[in-house]
Enzyme design. Sequence first.
Site, short mmCIF file in Angstrom:
data_model
loop_
_atom_site.label_atom_id
_atom_site.label_comp_id
_atom_site.label_asym_id
_atom_site.label_seq_id
_atom_site.Cartn_x
_atom_site.Cartn_y
_atom_site.Cartn_z
N ASP A 432 0.86 -1.18 0.00
CA ASP A 432 0.00 0.00 0.00
C ASP A 432 0.89 1.23 0.00
O ASP A 432 2.11 1.13 0.25
CB ASP A 432 -0.91 -0.04 1.24
CG ASP A 432 -1.84 1.15 1.30
OD1 ASP A 432 -2.33 1.57 0.24
OD2 ASP A 432 -2.07 1.67 2.41
N ASP A 848 -5.12 5.79 -4.22
CA ASP A 848 -4.90 7.19 -4.55
C ASP A 848 -4.96 7.44 -6.05
O ASP A 848 -4.99 6.52 -6.86
CB ASP A 848 -3.54 7.65 -4.01
CG ASP A 848 -3.59 7.91 -2.52
OD1 ASP A 848 -4.69 8.12 -2.00
OD2 ASP A 848 -2.52 7.90 -1.88
N ASP A 953 -1.24 -0.96 6.14
CA ASP A 953 -1.46 -0.45 7.49
C ASP A 953 -2.92 -0.18 7.82
O ASP A 953 -3.23 0.15 8.97
CB ASP A 953 -0.69 0.86 7.68
CG ASP A 953 -1.34 2.03 6.95
OD1 ASP A 953 -1.72 1.84 5.77
OD2 ASP A 953 -1.49 3.10 7.54
N ASN A 956 -8.41 -1.33 4.74
CA ASN A 956 -8.58 -1.65 3.32
C ASN A 956 -7.48 -2.56 2.79
O ASN A 956 -7.54 -3.01 1.65
CB ASN A 956 -8.64 -0.37 2.49
CG ASN A 956 -7.39 0.47 2.64
OD1 ASN A 956 -6.69 0.38 3.65
ND2 ASN A 956 -7.08 1.27 1.65
N ASP A 957 -6.48 -2.84 3.60
CA ASP A 957 -5.39 -3.74 3.19
C ASP A 957 -5.55 -5.14 3.77
O ASP A 957 -4.72 -6.01 3.48
CB ASP A 957 -4.03 -3.17 3.63
CG ASP A 957 -3.78 -1.77 3.09
OD1 ASP A 957 -4.09 -1.55 1.91
OD2 ASP A 957 -3.30 -0.91 3.84
#
Length: 1209
Positions: A432, A848, A953, A956-957
Amino acid sequence: MEQLHWVRHRCQHMMETNTERGWCRALHGQRIKSPLDSHRTPQRVPDRQRKVFACCGPQQHDYKAVSKNYKCNAICTTKYTLLTFLPMNLFQQFHRVANIYFLFLALLNWVPVVEAFEKEITMIPLVLVITVIAIKDALEDYRRYLFDKKVNNRVVQVFTSTTGAYTDQCWKDVRVGDFVRLSCNESIPADMLLLHSSDPDGVCYIETANLDGETNLKQKQVVSGLPLQQVECSPETFHSHIECENPHKDLRRFSGFIEHNSGVRVGLHSRNLLLRSCIIRNTEKVVGIVIYAGHETKAMLNNNGPRYKRSKLEKHLNTAILWCVLLLIIMCVMAATGHGLWLRNFRESLFSVDKDTSPAMAGFYLFWTMIIVLQVLIPISLYVSIEIVKLGQIYFIQNDLALYNEQTDSRIQCRTLNMTEDLGRIQYLFSDKTGTLTENKMVFRRCSIYGVEYPHKEQGRNERCSHSAYILNYFFLFVLIPFYSCLSSCKCTVSCFLRTHLEETDHCCRKPHMDKEVLPDPEILRKMNILCSPMLTRSVSDTSSCLELSYILDFFFALAICNTVVVSSASQPSHFVSTRYLQYNIKTVQYIKNKQGQEKNHQWSRELLPVEGNYCKSEVYLNGDSDWTEMDVEDSLLEFASQHKNTDEQLYEAESPDEGALVHAARAYHCTLRGRSAERLMVDLPGIGPTSVQLLHILPFDPDRKRMSVVVRHPLTEQVVVYTKGADSVIMDLVEEPREQGKEIHTCIRNQTQQHIDMYAREGLRTLCIAKKVLEKEEYETWLNKQLLAESSVENQQELLLDSAQRLETNLTLLGATGIVDRLQEDVPETIEALQRAGIRVWVVTGDKQETAINIAHACRLLNTNDQLLTSNISTDLPPVEKSSPSLQTSFILVIDGRTLDWALKKELSDVFLELSSSCKALICCRSTPLQKSQVVQLIRNQLDVMTLAVGDGANDVSMIQMADVGIGICGQEGMQAVMSSDFAISRFKHLGKLLFVHGHWCYFRLANMIHYFIYKNVMYVNLLFWYQFFCGFSGSVMTNSWVLICFNLIFTSVPPLIYGILDQDTPADTLMKHPELYQAGFTQSMFWITVLDAFYQSLVCFFLPYFALKGSDVGELAFGSPINASALLIILLHQVIESNTLTWIHMVVLVFSVGLYFGFVLLFSLFCVCCSPPTNPLGVEIRQMSEPVFYLICALTTVTALLPSFLS
């Protein structure tokens, strides 16, 4: 390149011919279907609903009828009881094939025709291994029992109908429907519906660190529609009943309704639910009714215990064991064939044979006898040894000071015990961006308002103003001075005094402050000063300036209130708001309003904001005449200033760093969030001061919507206004089409804002759009009815709430955009460069914008100047492929957005995407959803059969981390969901270097060597028994007693490999860090066969050299086997010394201990054992052999000859 163009052509063709798939932009701001919708996880519709009645009062009959179907609050996390431990533990242990194999051999030895040893001896290895594992399991289960007992016996206050009061009861005695009263800092015993809070606004705060690791406070609110919170609710008069969904794991979802006696239903949501194991904070007292108890609580449903992943080395071990089994079968077949031939050709054998048995049947029997004799070829102790070695490796990893973060006082966490060796074989790394490569400490840097861009300079670490002095100065400048300027009697003296104070305090406000501090832009300050100017109507002379000022005020007002930030300070709880502070300001504003109403030049007329009509509407001020004098105003302002000067600084506890950065930015421009309750916000407004804002609704952030909104009643206009912030890709589609009136200016604002957003992204800033919508009364009431219906729904509540939010968030007015900087963590570029040198493919998978991700890729050296950038985006206007100058060392970097990725992951295109991406140096996935992240990892892991690692972290990961072979969570700013789901947890991305290059390499090298060493020593010793069969008629006899045979590999040579597997270092840590290329140096299948051949050679030397030395003598079989066993022991132990790269005093102690243990055992066995190994008699054999010099000469010569090739190589 041709493949990329083909993919782009295919996507464009599908876009032109199948617009119904959702790739074109909707007209008039209407939302159309996108691929994201198809991936939205459907909510499970419960088969039935749970009804909860109060345990006391008029509904006791209903309570007794339904409560018997619900579990009690006692928990039991143990696996066994005293009665079930033995059968259940044995059942679980015999799930291992190796244990079943040795059980089969033990039972086979009880068959008389194939019996090789005493019946009890063959059971020793199995019993020993099973006993050790059973003791370990028993100790672990006993610790769980003690913990359960401690938790179940905690005390809490529960209402009892017999006494009519709250009494102390144990947690285990709490039932569904009980009323529980908790005080501050108490743990919550069960999932409870909040019915009462000592806070007058009906809120309480909980800390969920025990549940999800997050330390920031969460705000909960009392169920609406209940009596006033000043009076504690009485359980005996509680006539309502509750219907909600059945228990499930989702911590963030809860739906249902409470039905009062009048038939009115009030919807329930997750903000009304207090979860078990959380702690009450900043609230004196709360009362709730238990909804879920015991193992039905969300905390227990999410307590799945340690996760198990199968390592790749374990698969390699299984393959090696299968080869050993095949080798065993070959040796047994050869022995059985030889025995049959021996009997057929030598009927008058010296050996005792059954003449009634045919050679074929005798060979068949001997096959099974040899299986028993050569059983040590299969290393039963290897599995236990691997578990012990991994525990030792984890101990040293967790205590590595290089992986310790002093700032956060955190060290690496090894959450999975069986994955250490996989750290040394990583081939693909998925990372990420935000919080993983970057700090995730957001700082407000730029903003665009009304199409005008405002940069914000970064303050030096030693030049930041303290916030209290900073706010005080600007309060004097923009509040007190303008207010006093309209009072002619004190205008000059007070203004001079205040400006003098500004000059005196300005130079002393330079001191270190928090990183989120924002240095305001002077141009914005100048424009906002117009609001407080006594010459207001002269300052704002045109409509454009009025509209721009309206946008600025709305923009920062939205930043201050569109969030879920909890406000606290060092000396007061999070929900506290000073009423005295508010009182002075309201009176002051009322006086100013009345005073200015008498002067036309000072009147805040509607002409200031003719289009939006937001702030300066004359009827917004408090009605009624004021009896305050000018001296009263002066005294109140001076008292307020002195109080404000000593007021503690606000502390903001935000769920995400973005929210915290935006709130700090609003505070820099005097839109300060002062306090929060369930229904109101306390906000400082420029020129007005503390103002109460009625909070009507919060529409929280949703990954599907990619935005959040708040619905408030504006404190000045009394209009219902929706403020929304979210991703620009979403907000821009929801902005209303401008009407003819003002179309040109709105179009210009939108275009300019989009240009600024693109510029921010290219600079690597995180972007958000801010928008608003003013609701008419009828429009709001219509939406409110549907919203209340969705909130009170039990089935499909999430879908209804999502649909309700999407209906509201349309036709928005774009206010502006923000650019927030998220700096790279230290040493990230060096770490990524080292990872690539180690042969690891690094892929960045982020949500992003594309420009932001590319900018970060440049900054972290993932993208170099010689690399060729390939971009693949599906949009109405496909951008060209970006190319850099060609070079002989050019590598390709593929950049793909979420929509294109959704197409590329489809079955018909996945092979093309896989071929294209695997040929690139790296891949950057932008605008990726959590589901897409996991799908990319799954595709690479399954199709390429490579070892994958995912690091992140945030929540969503989680799916990506769980999908990868090795998942690493970073303890960052976005909670602990990633850490709780990971195999390893680190605090900084740079720690990956030491973790992979050093510990990963060492762990893999050690375990692989240890496995090969176990196979080597077993094959070597078993071959000694096999060679002897050529001299005993393949009868299954052995030249050693059965006790030494069983204990040789199980005990005498088992401890040194453990030390080797924990402490050996093939390469120093500094060398591995300087030369990451050494990371991929691994083992191949050929090394296994080299190990086996080495064992064959050493066994030949160890057997035949003593054989030729003693040939022609009168030694017995046990005397013949004595130097062979001693030589085998020395060869095996010294072979490990030769193979070891690190020798310490621990190695030497263990080697001496193993040698001493063997000789001590055989000597004692020879002294006292008369009939321990029938039919042979070992009494005095070893003593006699060790008293002769030839014994030591044979051992020395055999050991040197066997180890000489290994030593020379």
